[in-house]
Design a protein around this motif. Structure first.
Motif, PDB file in Angstrom:
ATOM      1  N   TYR A  80      71.840  41.986 177.796  1.00 42.84           N
ATOM      2  CA  TYR A  80      72.693  42.765 176.900  1.00 42.84           C
ATOM      3  C   TYR A  80      72.950  41.969 175.628  1.00 42.84           C
ATOM      4  N   VAL A  81      72.846  42.648 174.500  1.00 44.55           N
ATOM      5  CA  VAL A  81      73.208  42.080 173.203  1.00 44.55           C
ATOM      6  C   VAL A  81      74.128  43.081 172.523  1.00 44.55           C
ATOM      7  N   LYS A  82      75.257  42.602 172.028  1.00 46.21           N
ATOM      8  CA  LYS A  82      76.170  43.488 171.311  1.00 46.21           C
ATOM      9  C   LYS A  82      75.405  44.168 170.174  1.00 46.21           C
ATOM     10  N   PRO A  83      75.669  45.450 169.935  1.00 49.10           N
ATOM     11  CA  PRO A  83      74.885  46.212 168.948  1.00 49.10           C
ATOM     12  C   PRO A  83      74.746  45.545 167.579  1.00 49.10           C
ATOM     13  N   GLU A  84      75.799  44.934 167.090  1.00 49.49           N
ATOM     14  CA  GLU A  84      75.742  44.345 165.747  1.00 49.49           C
ATOM     15  C   GLU A  84      74.864  43.094 165.674  1.00 49.49           C
ATOM     16  N   TYR A  85      74.422  42.566 166.827  1.00 44.09           N
ATOM     17  CA  TYR A  85      73.582  41.371 166.844  1.00 44.09           C
ATOM     18  C   TYR A  85      72.153  41.669 167.290  1.00 44.09           C
TER      19      TYR A  85
END
Length: 155
Positions: free
Chosen positions: A92-97
């Motif tokens: 998982y990667v936060k959307p902004e990254y």
């Protein structure tokens, strides 16, 4: 610009990691009609953090957790060349990254951990219709091997 640090997850990260898990489930729901409605959990994250055969990594930037992933050492099928492999998940990667190489940093850390334990084969599962995820994994060297199929008899 603040540097991104890849580190082993700690129990103190659990609340954020549970949020990441729900982010993964939200992203995967459109690809899987078999998932139950409401809140579900794929993982026992606390147990994974303390298990010897699992490595949970997080990416941190300026004290904020921005990504996660794990590798779990598993026995391979007896007919395969490799007796064990590392199964990867909880990516998982936060959307902004996203699109900034953070997922690759996590994957590189998990690959290193696996190699240090004599594991030379990595496996993961991704929904075939999740084109962005498939492309991201292919970009770092994964290739499709098998397509799992299903047929619901009550659909």
């Amino acid at each position: 610009m603040e540097q991104i640090i890849i580190r082993k997850a700690a129990i103190s990260d659990l609340n954020i990691l549970l949020e990441f898990e729900q982010g993964i489930i939200k992203a995967e729901r459109p690809f899987d009609v078999t998932l139950k409605d409401g809140e579900i959990h794929y993982y026992d994250i606390a147990q994974m953090i303390i298990a010897d055969h699992v490595e949970v990594l997080v990416a941190e930037k300026a004290g904020e957790l921005i990504a996660s992933g794990y590798a779990r050492i598993e026995d391979s099928k007896i007919y395969l060349k490799h007796p064990k492999h590392a199964y990867l998940g909880f990516m998982y990667v936060k959307p902004e990254y996203r699109g900034k190489g953070v997922n690759k940093m996590i994957l590189d850390g998990l690959a290193l951990w696996s190699k240090q334990r004599g594991i030379m084969e990595l496996h993961l599962e991704v929904y075939d219709e999740n084109t962005p995820a498939v492309r991201a994994y292919e970009k770092v060297g994964f290739s499709k091997l098998l397509v799992q199929m299903r047929m619901g008899l009550t659909d």
